[in-house]
Design an enzyme around this catalytic site. Structure first.
Site, PDB file in Angstrom:
ATOM      1  N   LYS A 126       0.759  -1.126  -0.067  1.00 12.60           N
ATOM      2  CA  LYS A 126       0.041  -0.093   0.020  1.00 12.60           C
ATOM      3  C   LYS A 126       0.718   1.466  -0.012  1.00 12.60           C
ATOM      4  O   LYS A 126       0.640   2.455  -0.968  1.00 12.60           O
ATOM      5  CB  LYS A 126      -1.153  -0.029   1.209  1.00 12.60           C
ATOM      6  N   THR A 127       1.772   1.112   0.942  1.00  7.68           N
ATOM      7  CA  THR A 127       2.622   2.528   0.903  1.00  7.68           C
ATOM      8  C   THR A 127       3.558   2.520  -0.228  1.00  7.68           C
ATOM      9  O   THR A 127       3.627   3.598  -0.725  1.00  7.68           O
ATOM     10  CB  THR A 127       3.866   2.180   2.027  1.00  7.68           C
ATOM     11  N   ASP A 171      -1.347   6.719   6.246  1.00  9.66           N
ATOM     12  CA  ASP A 171      -1.384   5.548   6.526  1.00  9.66           C
ATOM     13  C   ASP A 171      -2.197   5.134   7.799  1.00  9.66           C
ATOM     14  O   ASP A 171      -2.485   6.190   8.811  1.00  9.66           O
ATOM     15  CB  ASP A 171       0.193   5.090   6.984  1.00  9.66           C
ATOM     16  N   THR A 190      -5.421  -1.302   7.500  1.00  8.68           N
ATOM     17  CA  THR A 190      -5.620  -2.706   7.543  1.00  8.68           C
ATOM     18  C   THR A 190      -7.034  -3.205   7.977  1.00  8.68           C
ATOM     19  O   THR A 190      -7.332  -4.139   7.872  1.00  8.68           O
ATOM     20  CB  THR A 190      -4.384  -3.162   8.466  1.00  8.68           C
ATOM     21  N   ARG A 248       6.545  -8.051   1.614  1.00 11.31           N
ATOM     22  CA  ARG A 248       7.546  -7.745   2.852  1.00 11.31           C
ATOM     23  C   ARG A 248       8.517  -8.705   3.291  1.00 11.31           C
ATOM     24  O   ARG A 248       9.551  -8.553   3.617  1.00 11.31           O
ATOM     25  CB  ARG A 248       6.643  -6.639   3.671  1.00 11.31           C
TER      26      ARG A 248
END
Length: 352
Positions: free
Chosen positions: A68-69, A113, A162, A222
């Site tokens: 997402k980031t 975020d 999330t 990640r």
């Protein structure tokens, strides 16, 4: 004033503060996976560029570690704009938001975020900023109250969360593009590994090694990149730089990650249900209390992957281990808890 990072279009984003080599994609062509989302973003970017307008506001939701980031910064790079990064908890008062928005130039990106954690007082200022590109800021109170209107440059808000269910309807409906990011498949993770090896100047692995790492990655880029770095360190120190299936096994065994990607926290969670609660069903609050963990951590970090691989079931009575989890953990449960799951537990009838 809340802290924000200003990211220039040519900035190479590190995966962690100490990383000397960026493994993040810098444009849409380099972004792996999430094909439906990338198609949406590509169309929105082209349309906005043709009209000379900012792109529509974007809401990205899904488990942590899926990009997402990264995607927010990729969009900024594609627009040739700056990205201002902050988080919901960091914006404690309206002045923090106003200070950030008034610095932004036309078509810049504001990335928030954990947007579901915005205080309601700050969130209300976002409504007019997102729709009309202005903020009405009230000074003082009562008879001496003054309303100052700040005119903002047209910008794009990208929110990441999330827990999309915790967003208010008023905020959620103001996003023009909403998308849930999905877990990655083995083939996509192998491509990510291949590109990461090139950037880290590591020798390419054979297919067996690639699959071995990808299977332990929980469908999350990640995690894939974190495991790759740990394997690289282990191989350099303990195996003279050689990386083969045995080295991968030894390196990840040291990290206490098994062949399915189950880590120490997962094992504690499953073990608590299997031993303390005899396989379940049991409420998540009781599990969190027994583990000494936060309920949100279990729901956001642990449970999604266990549900995905079929180790956990959410029933009307609570969480319950499946036969696959019992076999994997080699648990010996009493008959009433180790019986196969009733279909009605998973698909409860609507009748009384």
């Amino acid at each position: 004033m809340a802290k924000e990072r200003i990211i220039s279009p040519d900035y190479q984003h590190a995966d962690d503060p100490n990383s000397a080599v960026s493994l993040r994609p810098k444009n849409l062509n380099d972004y792996i996976g999430q094909a439906d989302l990338i198609e949406k973003i590509t169309i929105a970017l082209e349309a906005a560029s043709q009209r000379g307008e900012p792109m529509e506001h974007v809401l990205l939701h899904g488990p942590p570690g899926l990009g997402k980031t990264t995607l927010a910064h990729v969009i900024a790079a594609e627009l040739g704009a700056h990205a201002f990064s902050t988080s919901g908890p960091a914006l404690t008062k309206a002045g923090d938001l106003v200070g950030t928005l008034t610095k932004m130039q036309a078509r810049d990106i504001l990335f928030i975020d954990e947007v579901h954690r915005l205080p309601i007082g700050v969130e209300e200022y976002l409504y007019s900023a997102m729709e009309d590109f202005k903020i009405d800021f009230t000074l003082d109170a009562g008879l001496h109250a003054k309303v100052i209107t700040y005119r903002l440059q047209p910008f794009t808000l990208i929110g990441a969360t999330t827990r999309a269910g915790l967003l208010t309807a008023a905020l959620r409906t103001r996003f023009g593009i909403t998308h849930s990011l999905q877990y990655y498949g083995l083939d996509e993770l192998k491509v990510i590994l291949h590109r990461a090896c090139q950037k880290l100047q590591m020798p390419q692995f054979d297919d067996e090694v690639m699959i071995s790492i990808a299977r332990r990655s929980r469908g999350t880029p990640r995690v894939t990149l974190r495991l790759l770095r740990r394997i690289r360190d282990f191989a350099q120190v303990r195996a003279a730089g050689r990386i083969d299936p045995q080295v991968v096994h030894d390196a990840l065994q040291l990290e206490r990650i098994d062949e399915l990607g189950i880590d120490e926290l997962d094992r504690r969670y499953l073990g608590i249900i299997g031993t303390t609660f005899n396989g379940g069903p049991v409420g998540v609050e009781a599990i969190a209390a027994a583990m000494g963990e936060d309920v949100g951590t279990l729901e956001d970090v642990v449970e999604p992957y266990l549900l995905q691989i079929g180790f956990l079931a959410r029933t009307r009575q609570g969480r319950k281990l499946t036969g696959a989890a019992i076999d994997h953990l080699k648990l010996n449960l009493t008959k009433n808890s180790s019986d196969a799951l009733d279909v009605q537990d998973l698909f409860p009838s609507s009748s009384p």
